[in-house]
Scaffold this active site. Structure first.
Site, short mmCIF file in Angstrom:
data_model
loop_
_atom_site.label_atom_id
_atom_site.label_comp_id
_atom_site.label_asym_id
_atom_site.label_seq_id
_atom_site.Cartn_x
_atom_site.Cartn_y
_atom_site.Cartn_z
N THR A 122 0.85 -1.19 0.00
CA THR A 122 0.00 0.00 0.00
C THR A 122 0.89 1.24 0.00
OG1 THR A 122 -1.76 1.20 1.18
CG2 THR A 122 -0.20 -0.04 2.53
N HIS A 151 2.65 -11.37 14.47
CA HIS A 151 3.75 -11.90 15.27
C HIS A 151 3.53 -13.37 15.65
CE1 HIS A 151 7.42 -11.65 17.28
NE2 HIS A 151 7.17 -10.76 18.22
#
Length: 414
Positions: free
Chosen positions: A333, A385
């Site tokens: 993006t 994560h």
């Protein structure tokens, strides 16, 4: 008698919103002719009639939510009005129309009342959608089109135009604001797509262990290479050489080196993708969409730039199909086109990584023992994560940085 049902849209889409009825009760419809436009979470879909005949009944009004497989209209035998007023050919406007008895529909009076002021105006579906969201009467919108067709730009210009009379009553008609707001606020219902974007972004934030790591890239070499090659590149390929192809190639090379960044979670399993379908986020009037550049690892710079240009145009014209946005293993993006210096992008769907590009800004940088002014860009990698450790996330971003600061190396990784 034939029933018009909401077709299967995509695996993840179970419902849609009636954006615009293209036919009204009493209208003749041919087999394969479009009868309604549906707005889904991702794209607008036009539904055809499987049978020829006369529209007998519309079971839902524009703005209603309908589910896949649900009956939304009924088409019967016979002939009726030859064309919808929106689609009427001027040469046929004086043609006689047969009287047809139409089965009563509970929603028909509402439909006529809501559409009577706009159905006589020729307008694109996107313009009608924007006007409906903003509560604007299309007949009041001025257009520069010689055929009188109202476009999205005309509706936007009408919205931005100063109001003639502050005390005029129409304010209550163009917004759903309560009377006590006294014109100081404007309430605007979120479009279906905007609601979906909001809920999915919130879901990502709540259901992932999302972190973001940052780095900065010295864009000197890639900008110099682009300047040297852009004219010949355009002459040879017919497309312009931008920065997105460089970033896409760098991302693919980094994904090959750090495959967990190119994966997704499926319950207790990590699914590593062996393909490189890169989503390129595109801003549209309806919200952010992410069309996919398929098999980016197999495409050269010209093919990537061409794909991105085609997809961006389709997005702006509201022509993207579900297949254009399905899947994708990683997303890029670019907030830099709006001047963003630094931001934290949010993961896209089930993907575990997204790269955020930002504006290029000249800054003083230490080069050896000297201070030089260099064009610098901050980049951000947001990642889940639960799948990606700090070592992989930092290594991935460092690889992207090194390849873009030495763009000739991208040729070796293509």
């Amino acid at each position: 008698m034939a029933e018009i049902k909401v077709p299967e849209l995509a695996e993840s889409i179970t419902e849609g919103t009636i954006a615009q009825w293209l036919k009204q009760p009493g209208d003749t419809v041919e087999k394969g002719e479009f009868i309604v436009e549906l707005e889904t979470d991702k794209v607008n879909v036009e539904v055809i009639s499987e049978e020829a005949g006369v529209v007998q009944e519309l079971l839902f009004a524009e703005g209603d939510t309908v589910e896949v497989g649900q009956v939304i209209a009924v088409v019967g035998e016979g002939s009726g009005a030859t064309k919808n007023p929106v689609e009427a050919d001027p040469a046929e406007s004086d043609a006689p129309v047969k009287n047809v008895e139409v089965a009563p529909a509970t929603t028909a009076p509402v439909e006529k009342e809501e559409s009577s002021s706009t159905d006589r105006t020729i307008a694109s579906p996107a313009a009608r959608k924007l006007a409906r969201e903003k509560g604007i009467d299309l007949q009041a919108v001025s257009t520069v089109d010689p055929m009188g067709r109202v476009r999205v730009q005309d509706v936007s210009a009408h919205t931005a135009a100063p109001k003639q009379a502050p005390a005029a009553a129409p304010v209550a008609k163009t917004t759903s604001a309560p009377q006590e707001d006294d014109g100081r606020t404007t309430r605007e219902k979120m479009s279906r797509r905007r609601q979906t974007i909001a809920s999915r972004l919130l879901e990502v934030r709540q259901s992932t262990a999302m972190l973001t790591t940052f780095n900065e890239i010295d864009m000197t070499n890639v900008m110099a290479l682009r300047t040297r090659k852009k004219d010949k590149f355009f002459d040879d390929s017919g497309v312009r050489l931008g920065f997105m192809s460089f970033f896409t190639k760098a991302v693919v090379a980094a994904l090959k080196k750090y495959p967990y960044v190119n994966s997704q979670l499926d319950g207790d399993y990590i699914v590593k993708n062996n393909f490189y379908d890169i989503g390129i986020a595109v801003s549209t009037e309806g919200g952010l969409v992410v069309p996919i550049v398929r098999d980016a690892d197999r495409k050269n710079f010209a093919e990537i730039e061409g794909n991105i240009g085609e997809l961006a145009k389709k997005a702006r014209d509201n022509k993207l199909s579900l297949s254009d946005m399905s899947g994708g293993s990683f997303t890029i993006t670019n907030g830099g086109v709006f001047g963003s210096l630094m931001s934290t992008p949010i993961l896209n769907g089930t993907q575990v990584g997204i790269l955020g590009m930002h504006t290029i800004q000249k800054r003083p940088i230490a080069v050896g023992n000297e201070i030089e002014i260099r064009p610098m860009m901050y980049v951000a990698l947001s990642y889940d994560h639960r799948v990606i450790d700090g070592k992989d996330s930092v290594g991935f971003l460092k690889t992207v940085k090194e390849l873009l600061e030495n763009p000739e190396d991208l040729l070796l990784n293509s």
